[in-house]
Design an enzyme around this catalytic site. Structure first.
Site, short mmCIF file in Angstrom:
data_model
loop_
_atom_site.label_atom_id
_atom_site.label_comp_id
_atom_site.label_asym_id
_atom_site.label_seq_id
_atom_site.Cartn_x
_atom_site.Cartn_y
_atom_site.Cartn_z
N ASP A 125 -33.42 -15.89 7.90
CA ASP A 125 -33.53 -15.27 9.22
C ASP A 125 -32.98 -13.85 9.17
O ASP A 125 -32.28 -13.45 8.25
CB ASP A 125 -32.76 -16.11 10.22
N GLU A 142 -34.65 -8.10 8.64
CA GLU A 142 -35.03 -6.69 8.77
C GLU A 142 -34.08 -5.73 8.03
O GLU A 142 -34.59 -4.75 7.47
CB GLU A 142 -35.11 -6.30 10.25
N ASP A 162 -38.70 -13.39 17.53
CA ASP A 162 -38.17 -14.03 18.73
C ASP A 162 -38.90 -13.53 19.97
O ASP A 162 -38.38 -12.73 20.75
CB ASP A 162 -36.67 -13.75 18.85
#
Length: 787
Positions: free
Chosen positions: A404, A407, A480
């Site tokens: 997760d 980035e 998300d």
């Protein structure tokens, strides 16, 4: 602190002004050859072993042929040092750019390089490149007036670069990763290439004219077509202009060439293509076991279950230590495996400052300075991340990892908008390598995994991606997103552009992540949205539900549960089709989720359709993206006929139709000439393989390769697999089951094929056809069946 995005044209203008007024006079004078106030001298061109090199007092331009359909262009200011900035997303030079036979000529101020597929011409006076087909069609044209610029920066040897192109009046643009604007065709817009939650930067632009531009940098960049006559690529920090032009003209060929340069796609384990159950979050070992048991007791097909974050102790994110709610994790995983459920666990690159691994990371200098994130561009840090965290979890028996926040994100303030542009990485300045982190992050885990074992294929889920990442064994989800119709509508074009960026595996949080209100999941309106999202999700390459809500299991959506169950069962009946297409991705650089323009580029009506797609070669999917719908308008591409999957009704293409779309039905059309293999009813991948129902959709000849292997190891790479080639001859109404090619340990020697010739009322819907037209017992030898 996160800074607002920089508007490229303004930045370039300010940089030019600063160059003229803030530098010492001697320095300003030395830079006048690289701004727009001095017309450069004509370029002198000489042939090189791979193409040609052109130079004048302003710049050096090198054009290299990588193949007959791929041109590599590099340019630097005159006198700049030779580029040594690493580009690890590319394969080796011998793989990425092996070269091609060509002819070089000079005449009338033009230098031309010609292959069987392309002609590259440089106007020596204007310095702009033009790339055409042998028939003279212009594909790529740099602007004739100073196409390439290099503004100085505060970093020695690095520049603010821009290349300006002149697109034609009608072409459409796609790819560039995944973005949430809702746009499919980017014509007339600007796209920022900077990693963020829900926004993925892959600098591959694909044109409806049958070419692509691969902007070969990880720098924070923009692709700007706001003025439709100009297409500008701009990067904030780079050592050179570096791009590839890839010619198809078929988009599958473009993707093949791209993956040949950046890496081909491995095959996931077969179970990865089944249904994944997840939510934010399951809070104990017992809850995980209860959820798996709930699926098995209700006979709901399921293959994967996800342990989201906060399984660790408070303040212990980054340590492989579970909190007290998890008493015996290896025993938990053994129980799940006994139930044929595979388990994925969430692991973050960002660590708590109180975690022991954070202290080790900090003491060793493995973090990105100013963050709580390990520096994945540092090989030693990648070793640490595996040895001290992921590898220890892998040893417990976990089957997959959810990487997760890749980035990555900042810990505080909790933001992730291209944060690396303000950091220093091991590989180089963050502004030059803004977008590289997800590639290096997933690559490190993948490499260590495969060094540990070849008996379990890599399967990684992550939130961001970059060039080359398709080769590591990772799927990506869209981030998300909100749990709204607005968000659902944007996921479809976002995923299709992601596919056109060369990355074949993608999924979403079915139902969205952020609910509009705390109790929304229990409301009828949300359950309608969830059902429509679930219908769409079943036709994404990876099928996964997730979200931040107190319940997310299928049976908890009581008002739409029958619809969810039917869709799940259809996905599992399609497993022979899906797994065979997955092999085609690996062996032939195929794309499963396909924008219509990929297969019907000659039909301009498809160029702007971003809310329908092909799922493989056979199925046209038209998701329902508005509330309270009972029908939807859809376009049937020209050049073929189509069958309604539910009714078997046959319709010509090249027109719009109104398809029935009650809540329990997603409109599906099947292309004439398709061979669609459907497996038996199963509850997990590999449970049963027979009988296989072969649905034949008459109206054209058809082919399909049915692929099978052991399902979980890398033995397939060494030939341990089988293929049954299947051919339909429409004129003679003959189906040929070809001789089986290959074998693998544990292969069943026989298959039972129930063959159905689809017509109105015969071979329709997701249920097993009660009365097939013929049944064939196949033992591996070629067999012909006439109808």
């Amino acid at each position: 602190m996160s800074r607002p995005p920089i508007v490229p044209s303004c930045l370039a203008f300010l940089a030019a002004i600063l160059t003229l007024f803030c530098l010492p006079a001697s320095a300003a004078h030395s830079q006048t050859v690289i701004n727009e106030y001095t017309h450069p001298a004509p370029m002198e061109v000489r042939q090189s072993p791979g193409g040609f090199i052109a130079r004048n007092s302003r710049e050096v331009l090198e054009v290299t042929l990588c193949s007959g359909s791929v041109v590599h262009v590099r340019a630097q200011p005159a006198g700049a040092p030779v580029s040594h900035s690493p580009r690890p997303w590319m394969l080796s030079q011998s793989e990425a750019c092996p070269g091609a036979a060509s002819q070089f000529s000079q005449s009338g101020g033009l230098a031309t390089l010609t292959t069987a597929n392309l002609a590259v011409t440089l106007a020596e006076k204007q310095s702009g490149l033009v790339i055409r087909t042998p028939q003279g069609e212009t594909l790529v044209r740099e602007r004739s007036d100073l196409p390439r610029t290099y503004l100085p920066t505060n970093t020695s040897g690095l520049y603010h670069i821009e290349d300006r192109f002149s697109p034609d009046a009608t072409e459409a643009f796609y790819g560039l990763g995944q973005h949430q604007s809702g746009m499919f065709n980017y014509r007339g817009s600007i796209v920022e290439l900077g990693q963020n939650n829900t926004d993925i930067a892959i600098p591959l632009l694909v044109s409806s004219k049958g070419y692509a531009i691969l902007w070969n940098t990880a720098a924070f960049s923009f692709v700007d077509n706001r003025f439709p006559l100009e297409l500008n690529f701009e990067s904030m920090l780079a050592d050179q202009i570096d791009y590839y032009v890839i010619y198809g003209p078929q988009m599958d060929r473009i993707i093949h060439e791209y993956r040949s340069m950046t890496g081909h796609v491995p095959l996931f384990p077969e179970w990865a293509y089944g249904f994944w159950q997840s939510k934010d979050r399951y809070k104990s070992q017992q809850e995980m076991l209860d959820i798996a048991s709930g699926y098995r007791q209700r006979h709901i097909p399921l293959d994967g279950l996800v342990q989201d974050w906060f399984w660790w102790n408070n303040g212990g994110k980054g340590d492989p230590v579970f909190n007290s709610n998890y008493t015996d994790v290896p025993a938990e995983l053994r129980t799940l495996h006994d139930e044929h459920v595979h388990a994925m666990i969430s692991v973050w690159a960002m660590m708590d400052q109180t975690a022991k691994n954070y202290q080790i990371m900090h003491d060793q200098g493995f973090e990105i300075p100013g963050t709580q994130v390990y520096d994945a561009t540092n090989p030693a840090a990648r070793n640490f991340f595996w040895n001290d965290l992921v590898g220890k979890l892998f040893a417990q028996g976990w089957d997959a990892f959810w990487l997760d926040s890749s980035e990555p994100e900042e810990a505080y303030p909790h933001v992730g908008d291209a944060i690396l542009r303000y950091k220093q990485l091991h590989i180089g300045p963050g502004l030059e390598y803004t977008n590289i982190f997800p590639f290096e992050h997933t690559l490190g885990v993948s490499q260590h995994w495969q060094q540990t074992t070849q008996q379990k294929r890599v399967f990684i889920l992550t939130r961001s991606a970059f060039m080359g990442q398709q080769r590591v064994g990772a799927t990506v989800w869209s981030g998300d997103v909100y749990s709204t119709w607005w968000a659902l509508r944007r996921q479809v074009p976002a995923g299709l552009n992601f596919a056109l960026s060369g990355y074949p595996y993608w999924t979403t949080d079915i139902g969205g992540y952020h609910l509009p209100s705390e109790d929304a999941a229990n409301l009828p309106d949300y359950q309608e949205l969830y059902a429509r999202w679930y219908e769409y999700g079943a036709f994404c390459p990876i099928f996964r539900t997730h979200g931040h809500r107190d319940h997310n299991e299928l049976w908890t959506y009581s008002s739409v549960y029958p619809t969810l169950l039917a869709v799940d069962r259809l996905r599992y009946r399609l497993m022979p089709y899906i797994y065979s297409l997955a092999w085609k991705v690996t062996s032939g650089d195929y794309t499963i989720q396909r924008p219509l323009v990929m297969d019907f580029r000659s039909d301009p009506a498809t160029w702007n359709i971003g809310n329908q797609f092909m799922f493989g070669p056979a199925i046209l999917v038209s998701p329902v993206l508005t509330d309270h719908a009972t029908e939807r308008q859809l376009y049937l591409p020209a050049g073929t006929e189509w069958y309604d999957f539910r009714s078997g009704e046959r319709t010509g293409g090249g027109k719009e139709i109104t398809a029935p779309a009650p809540l329990d039905r997603i409109p599906l059309e099947v292309r004439a000439g398709s061979i669609l293999p459907l497996g038996p009813e199963i509850e997990y991948a590999g449970e049963k393989t027979d009988p296989v129902e072969l649905r034949i959709y008459p109206g054209a000849d058809g082919n399909f390769d049915l692929y099978e292997d052991q399902g979980n190891t890398y033995a397939y790479e060494n030939g341990a697999h089988s293929i049954i080639p299947i051919h339909w001859d429409d004129a003679t109404r003959t189906l040929t089951l070809g001789a089986r090619q290959g074998s693998y340990p544990g292969m069943k020697p026989d298959h039972t094929f129930d063959i159905v010739i689809v017509a109105g009322g015969q071979g329709t819907g997701g249920e097993i056809t009660a009365h097939p037209d013929k049944t064939v017992h196949y033992s591996g030898a070629a067999t012909e069946v006439k109808f």
